[in-house]
Design a protein around this motif. Structure first.
Motif, mmCIF file in Angstrom:
data_model
loop_
_atom_site.group_PDB
_atom_site.id
_atom_site.type_symbol
_atom_site.label_atom_id
_atom_site.label_comp_id
_atom_site.label_asym_id
_atom_site.label_seq_id
_atom_site.Cartn_x
_atom_site.Cartn_y
_atom_site.Cartn_z
ATOM 1 N N TYR A 71 0.776 -1.255 -0.157
ATOM 2 C CA TYR A 71 -0.166 0.003 0.122
ATOM 3 C C TYR A 71 0.879 1.161 0.168
ATOM 4 O O TYR A 71 0.674 2.282 -0.906
ATOM 5 N N VAL A 72 1.757 1.125 0.753
ATOM 6 C CA VAL A 72 2.847 2.356 0.872
ATOM 7 C C VAL A 72 3.592 2.618 -0.311
ATOM 8 O O VAL A 72 3.866 3.648 -1.132
ATOM 9 N N ALA A 73 4.064 1.340 -1.147
ATOM 10 C CA ALA A 73 4.664 1.552 -2.322
ATOM 11 C C ALA A 73 3.851 1.870 -3.420
ATOM 12 O O ALA A 73 4.260 2.784 -4.471
ATOM 13 N N VAL A 74 2.607 1.532 -3.406
ATOM 14 C CA VAL A 74 1.654 2.021 -4.540
ATOM 15 C C VAL A 74 1.280 3.666 -4.370
ATOM 16 O O VAL A 74 1.591 4.333 -5.442
ATOM 17 N N TRP A 75 1.090 4.180 -3.131
ATOM 18 C CA TRP A 75 0.881 5.345 -2.941
ATOM 19 C C TRP A 75 2.341 6.346 -3.356
ATOM 20 O O TRP A 75 2.213 7.569 -3.674
ATOM 21 N N SER A 76 3.420 5.731 -3.070
ATOM 22 C CA SER A 76 4.781 6.359 -3.372
ATOM 23 C C SER A 76 4.941 6.304 -4.947
ATOM 24 O O SER A 76 5.362 7.586 -5.277
ATOM 25 N N MET A 77 4.622 5.458 -5.735
ATOM 26 C CA MET A 77 5.003 5.409 -6.995
ATOM 27 C C MET A 77 3.837 5.837 -8.197
ATOM 28 O O MET A 77 4.013 6.630 -9.020
ATOM 29 N N LEU A 78 2.506 5.495 -7.796
ATOM 30 C CA LEU A 78 1.583 5.657 -8.530
ATOM 31 C C LEU A 78 1.213 7.133 -8.844
ATOM 32 O O LEU A 78 1.125 7.533 -10.074
ATOM 33 N N PRO A 79 1.289 7.845 -7.810
ATOM 34 C CA PRO A 79 0.877 9.465 -8.085
ATOM 35 C C PRO A 79 2.040 10.121 -8.731
ATOM 36 O O PRO A 79 1.689 10.933 -9.785
ATOM 37 N N ALA A 80 3.091 9.689 -8.473
ATOM 38 C CA ALA A 80 4.251 10.215 -9.054
ATOM 39 C C ALA A 80 4.374 10.033 -10.512
ATOM 40 O O ALA A 80 4.862 10.696 -11.518
ATOM 41 N N VAL A 81 3.870 8.722 -10.836
ATOM 42 C CA VAL A 81 4.272 8.220 -12.418
ATOM 43 C C VAL A 81 2.869 8.976 -13.088
ATOM 44 O O VAL A 81 3.274 9.365 -14.322
ATOM 45 N N VAL A 82 1.865 9.298 -12.456
ATOM 46 C CA VAL A 82 0.662 9.854 -13.104
ATOM 47 C C VAL A 82 1.274 11.541 -13.338
ATOM 48 O O VAL A 82 0.906 11.681 -14.567
ATOM 49 N N VAL A 83 1.709 11.846 -12.284
ATOM 50 C CA VAL A 83 2.237 13.173 -12.587
ATOM 51 C C VAL A 83 3.270 13.494 -13.600
ATOM 52 O O VAL A 83 3.329 14.391 -14.614
ATOM 53 N N LEU A 84 4.131 12.442 -13.643
ATOM 54 C CA LEU A 84 5.172 12.309 -14.848
ATOM 55 C C LEU A 84 4.558 12.119 -16.131
ATOM 56 O O LEU A 84 5.082 12.977 -17.205
ATOM 57 N N LEU A 85 3.796 11.472 -16.364
ATOM 58 C CA LEU A 85 2.944 11.178 -17.781
ATOM 59 C C LEU A 85 2.280 12.437 -18.030
ATOM 60 O O LEU A 85 2.199 12.733 -19.229
ATOM 61 N N VAL A 86 1.511 12.910 -16.922
ATOM 62 C CA VAL A 86 0.802 14.272 -17.564
ATOM 63 C C VAL A 86 1.816 15.493 -17.857
ATOM 64 O O VAL A 86 1.484 16.073 -18.775
#
Length: 494
Positions: A46-61
Motif C-alpha cells: 500500500y505504501v509502495a503504490v501510493w509512493s509510485m502511482l501518483p508520481a508516475v501519473v504526474v510524470l505522464l501528464v
C-alpha cells in the motif's frame, strides 16, 4: 534530469516505502500477526503504490502537457509577419527552431556568442556539430531556439522536483494511515483491479482511436468528393496536387482497387486453403508424434518470415520463373517465345501470398480438428469405417464451423497484405480478369497516397483515409462473420 533516472528514483522510493510499511505493520502487530487485518506485505504494498502511482501519473501528464505548452509559448513569440503565413510554413519554421535548439545545447559559450552576434555563421557552426540546416536561420529563430532551451531546462527541473515531492508525499501519507485494522489488502487489490481493467481497455480504446482518426479524415474527403463517385467509380487517377493546394481534380474510383484486392486474395486462398488444410489433416490424423513435433514447428516458421522477404522472393524468384516458364510453353506450342505471364502479376502475388498464409490455415485448422472429441473417432472406427472415411464423414463435418471461421480470418489477413503486392503485383489500378497481368490493391494505394512530404488538406491525400476505413469495414465484417459461424455451431458436436 532524464526520465529514466527520474523513474529510477521513484522506484527506489517505492521499494523503501514497501520495506518501511512492512516494518511498521510488524511493529504494530507486536509479534501477533492475527491482530492485523492484512498481512504485513499488503501494508508495504500500500505504501509502495501510493509512493509510485501518483508520481508516475504526474510524470505522464507533465510529459504530455509540457511540450504543448512550450510549443505554444514559442509560437506566440513569432513575429507578426511569420504568424501571418500558413500553418505549414510555421511548422517548418518551428522544426528548424527545434534543430537549432538541439545544436545550441552542445556549443561552447564562445560559439554561442558568435552565432548570436552574426546569424549568418549559425548554419556553418551548427553543421559542424552535426545539425545541418536547409537554409540560414532568421534572427527570430535563434532567439526562439534559445527560449526553447531555457523553457525545456526549466520544465525538466520542475518536473524532477514535483515528481520526487509527490512520491515522498504519497509515502508519508500512506505510512501515517497504517493501523492494525486498516484494510490494506482491500485497497491494494482495488488498485490492481483498476490496473487490470485499464490494461484490458487498451485494445478497445486503441481500436476506437484508430476508427475515429480515420473516420474524421474520411469525412473531410467525402466533403470534397461525392461518396458515390468514390464507391462506384471505375477509374483510379488521383492526379497529385501541389503542396498547399486543395484541388479535387482527378478520379478516385474504388472499384479497380477493390477488384485487385479481392482477386489477389482469392488466388492466395486457392493456394493456401488446400495445402494448409491437407497439412493440418495429415499432422492431426496421420503423422506420428515425432513427425508432428518436427513438421508443425517447421511449417509455422513461415508465419515468422517478414512479408518484405516474401516480396523479395516473389520479385527475384517466382515472378521471373513464371515469366520464363510461360515463354517456354509459348515456344513449344506456337514457336513464338514471347511470355504471356508477366513477372509482376496477380498470379505471382497470389501464389506467394498463399505460401505466406499456409501456416495460418494449417495451424488454426490443426487445432480445430484436434479439438474434435475422441469418442467420435472411436465410434466411427468401431462401426467399421476406415480412417479416410472417418475423416471425410465424421471429423471434417464436426470441425467444419471452426475451419470456415479460420479460413475467413485468414482471408482478412490476405486482404490487408501490402509488401508482397507492391513487389509482386505492381501498382497498376485497373479492372481485368487475366491473372497473368498486374493489378494492385487498396493497401498499396494507401501507402502511395501517403508517401512523401504531403499535407492532409487535399483529396489526393485524404483519400487514403477513405480507403483505410473501407478496408477496416471489410476485414471487420469478415472477422465478425467468422466469429458468428464459430459460435453458432460450436456446441453442436460437444
Amino acid at each position: 534530469m532524464s526520465i529514466s533516472f527520474l523513474l529510477l528514483i521513484v522506484a527506489i522510493i517505492g521499494v523503501a516505502g514497501y520495506l518501511i510499511g512492512s516494518w511498521r505493520a510488524n511493529a504494530l502487530a507486536g509479534g501477533k500477526l492475527s491482530s492485523l487485518h492484512s498481512r504485513p506485505g499488503y501494508y508495504g504494498s500500500y505504501v509502495a503504490v501510493w509512493s509510485m502511482l501518483p508520481a508516475v501519473v504526474v510524470l505522464l501528464v507533465w510529459i504530455v502537457a509540457s511540450p504543448i505548452y512550450i510549443s505554444s509559448t514559442v509560437r506566440a513569440g513569432f513575429p507578426e509577419e511569420v504568424k501571418a503565413t500558413s500553418q505549414a510554413e510555421q511548422n517548418l519554421g518551428y522544426n528548424m527552431i527545434s534543430a537549432i535548439a538541439r545544436g545550441l545545447r552542445v556549443l561552447a559559450p564562445e560559439e554561442r556568442e558568435a552565432i548570436f552576434k552574426d546569424g549568418s555563421t549559425a548554419r556553418t557552426v551548427l553543421a559542424g556539430k552535426g545539425v545541418p540546416l536547409a537554409a540560414d536561420p532568421a534572427p527570430y529563430m535563434l532567439t526562439s531556439a534559445d527560449s526553447l532551451n531555457r523553457m525545456s531546462q526549466a520544465s525538466s527541473t520542475f518536473l524532477a522536483i514535483v515528481v520526487v515531492l509527490t512520491a515522498l508525499a504519497g509515502a508519508v501519507f500512506s505510512y501515517r494511515v497504517i493501523a492494525p485494522k486498516f484494510r490494506a489488502r482491500n485497497r491494494v487489490e482495488g488498485v490492481m483491479l483498476v490496473g487490470l481493467i485499464a490494461a484490458s481497455s487498451i485494445a478497445i480504446l486503441t481500436t476506437v482511436g484508430i476508427v475515429a482518426s480515420m473516420l474524421t479524415e474520411a469525412v473531410h474527403f467525402f466533403n470534397r468528393v461525392p461518396a458515390w463517385e468514390f464507391f462506384f467509380g471505375t477509374v483510379w487517377d488521383p492526379r497529385f496536387a501541389a503542396a498547399g493546394s486543395t484541388d479535387s481534380s482527378g478520379q478516385f474510383g474504388l472499384i479497380p482497387l477493390l477488384a485487385g484486392t479481392l482477386y489477389i486474395g482469392f488466388v492466395a486462398m486457392l493456394v493456401a486453403v488446400p495445402v494448409g488444410l491437407f497439412a493440418a489433416i495429415y499432422m492431426s490424423e496421420y503423422a506420428s508424434r515425432h513427425v508432428r513435433s518436427v513438421a508443425k514447428p517447421l511449417l509455422e516458421v513461415l508465419a515468422g518470415i517478414p512479408t518484405i522477404v516474401y516480396g523479395f522472393f516473389a520479385l527475384v524468384t517466382v515472378g521471373p520463373f513464371l515469366r520464363d516458364l510461360s515463354a517456354q510453353l509459348s515456344g513449344l506450342v506456337t514457336g513464338d517465345y514471347s511470355n504471356f505471364i508477366q513477372a509482376q502479376s496477380v498470379l505471382t502475388a497470389g501464389f506467394v501470398m498463399g505460401i505466406m498464409l499456409i501456416p495460418y490455415v494449417s495451424s488454426l485448422s490443426d487445432d480445430i480438428i484436434t479439438a474434435v472429441p475422441r469418442a467420435l473417432r472411436d465410434g466411427s472406427l468401431g462401426l467399421g469405417a476406415t480412417r479416410s472415411e472417418t475423416i471425410k464423414r465424421v471429423i471434417l463435418p464436426a470441425a467444419l464451423p471452426g475451419i470456415v471461421g479460420a479460413l475467413l480470418m485468414t482471408a482478412s489477413r490476405a486482404v490487408g497484405e501490402t509488401m508482397i503486392v507492391v513487389l509482386a503485383a505492381g501498382v497498376a489500378a485497373r479492372i481485368q480478369i487475366n491473372p497473368f497481368e498486374p493489378m494492385t490493391t487498396v493497401t498499396v494505394k494507401i501507402v502511395s497516397q501517403l508517401t512523401g512530404d504531403l499535407e492532409f488538406t487535399s483529396p489526393q491525400t485524404l483519400v487514403a483515409f477513405a480507403l483505410g476505413i473501407t478496408l477496416f469495414v471489410i476485414t471487420l465484417c469478415l472477422n465478425i462473420y467468422a466469429l458468428y459461424i464459430v459460435r453458432k455451431y460450436r456446441e453442436q458436436y460437444e
